[in-house]
Write a protein that holds these residues in place. Structure first.
Motif, PDB file in Angstrom:
ATOM      1  N   LEU A 192      -6.656 -13.455  -3.665  1.00 21.29           N
ATOM      2  CA  LEU A 192      -7.576 -12.398  -3.257  1.00 21.29           C
ATOM      3  C   LEU A 192      -6.934 -11.022  -3.405  1.00 21.29           C
ATOM      4  N   ASN A 193      -7.723 -10.078  -3.968  1.00 20.50           N
ATOM      5  CA  ASN A 193      -7.300  -8.692  -4.076  1.00 20.50           C
ATOM      6  C   ASN A 193      -8.495  -7.789  -3.770  1.00 20.50           C
ATOM      7  N   GLY A 194      -8.307  -6.880  -2.818  1.00 12.23           N
ATOM      8  CA  GLY A 194      -9.393  -5.966  -2.471  1.00 12.23           C
ATOM      9  C   GLY A 194      -9.257  -5.442  -1.057  1.00 12.23           C
ATOM     10  N   PRO A 219       0.496 -14.295   3.745  1.00  7.94           N
ATOM     11  CA  PRO A 219       1.145 -13.304   2.880  1.00  7.94           C
ATOM     12  C   PRO A 219       0.127 -12.549   2.030  1.00  7.94           C
ATOM     13  N   GLY A 220       0.220 -11.228   2.041  1.00  8.39           N
ATOM     14  CA  GLY A 220      -0.698 -10.408   1.261  1.00  8.39           C
ATOM     15  C   GLY A 220      -1.931  -9.969   2.026  1.00  8.39           C
ATOM     16  N   PHE A 221      -2.078 -10.422   3.280  1.00 11.76           N
ATOM     17  CA  PHE A 221      -3.234 -10.053   4.110  1.00 11.76           C
ATOM     18  C   PHE A 221      -2.750  -9.162   5.234  1.00 11.76           C
ATOM     19  N   GLY A 222      -3.311  -7.942   5.317  1.00 15.33           N
ATOM     20  CA  GLY A 222      -2.884  -7.016   6.354  1.00 15.33           C
ATOM     21  C   GLY A 222      -4.004  -6.116   6.822  1.00 15.33           C
ATOM     22  N   VAL A 256      -6.848  -5.392   4.114  1.00 15.46           N
ATOM     23  CA  VAL A 256      -6.340  -5.268   2.743  1.00 15.46           C
ATOM     24  C   VAL A 256      -5.811  -6.622   2.272  1.00 15.46           C
ATOM     25  N   PHE A 257      -6.169  -6.968   1.039  1.00 18.86           N
ATOM     26  CA  PHE A 257      -5.693  -8.204   0.424  1.00 18.86           C
ATOM     27  C   PHE A 257      -4.989  -7.855  -0.882  1.00 18.86           C
ATOM     28  N   GLU A 258      -3.709  -8.157  -0.929  1.00 19.54           N
ATOM     29  CA  GLU A 258      -2.899  -7.876  -2.114  1.00 19.54           C
ATOM     30  C   GLU A 258      -2.224  -9.165  -2.561  1.00 19.54           C
TER      31      GLU A 258
END
Length: 267
Positions: A65-67, A106-109, A128-130
């Motif tokens: 996931l990104n966005g 990881p990557g979720f904040g 935020v998803f990176e």
């Protein structure tokens, strides 16, 4: 907080989740041990929820996931987030899928929390998803079912929002009357305690309080009648297969009138 948990998070998990998903993601929230949130809104996808920019790219037995998601109620404190993203842009809203993402993945904040005027007990956050990797087993429903899940969930959520708006309007009215009874200008009280009628020299205040009272009273009936109408609409939609014909016609008008009453009463 209760409305988000019960209506926007628990309900879709109950309807569309597998037994394993319910056990892992629903039971702790239903037991009061955790909170869940509903992450659909984006900067360009508010009223037009189809316009999702968040991507969920399949990679083996996972999705990446990104966005960003904006204005997510209880997003900061939630242990689980029901997140919507595009798995196939070519299919437009039929290419949106839903995923349950756990806090701490990881990557979720959480990038920020909004400083709001009201409803401060419930935080409103930006998620935020990176390159956030989510197991395929955490996808809710089939690929491409996300938009259907989101719209069906929001239909029921409108009833809670309408009831909340009625409560805000009623609270504002009660505080306005209390203040008018205490306030004195030019040696005259704004409001007489016995009748709650404003002094003739304060006709503007009298009109404002009367308007708030009228708006609050006029919103109670639609809000109270909404739940049985919603149940009827869902039953008709299920029996006919025509959700678009029944459910939106009942749910769409529920929020605007109470919402306007709450806004006018508070401000």
């Amino acid at each position: 907080i209760m409305s988000v948990n019960n209506s926007l998070y628990c309900d879709p998990l109950l309807k569309y989740g597998t037994d394993a998903q319910r056990e892992r993601f629903l039971v702790p929230v239903a037991a009061g041990q955790a909170n869940g949130c509903f992450a659909l809104t984006e900067s360009q996808a508010g009223s037009d929820a189809r316009n999702q920019a968040t991507l969920a790219t399949r990679d083996g037995d996972s999705y990446v996931l990104n966005g960003k998601k904006q204005f997510i109620s209880t997003g900061r404190e939630a242990s689980f987030a029901l997140v919507f993203g595009q798995t196939d842009r070519a299919k437009a809203h039929h290419g949106i899928s839903a995923f349950v993402v756990e806090k701490g993945a990881p990557g979720f904040g959480v990038s920020k929390t909004e400083d709001k005027l009201g409803i401060r007990a419930s935080d409103t956050a930006e998620l935020v998803f990176e390159d956030c990797r989510v197991p395929a087993a955490s996808r809710l429903g089939e690929e491409g079912m996300g938009f259907k899940i989101a719209m069906g969930t929001i239909d029921g959520g409108r009833i809670g929002i309408a009831a909340q708006a009625v409560g805000l309007a009623a609270g504002a009215y009660e505080r306005a009357v209390a203040y008018a009874r205490e306030r004195h200008t030019f040696d005259s009280p704004y409001c007489h305690a016995a009748s709650c009628g404003c002094d003739e020299s304060h006709s503007a205040a009298s009109e404002s309080i009367a308007a708030i009272s009228h708006m609050t009273r006029s919103t109670r009936s639609p809000s109270c009648n909404a739940p049985p109408l919603f149940v009827f609409a869902r039953e008709r939609a299920a029996s006919t297969g025509k959700r678009h014909r029944y459910v939106p016609r009942v749910c769409a008008p529920i929020v605007p009138v109470p919402g306007a009453a709450a806004s006018n009463a508070v401000f």
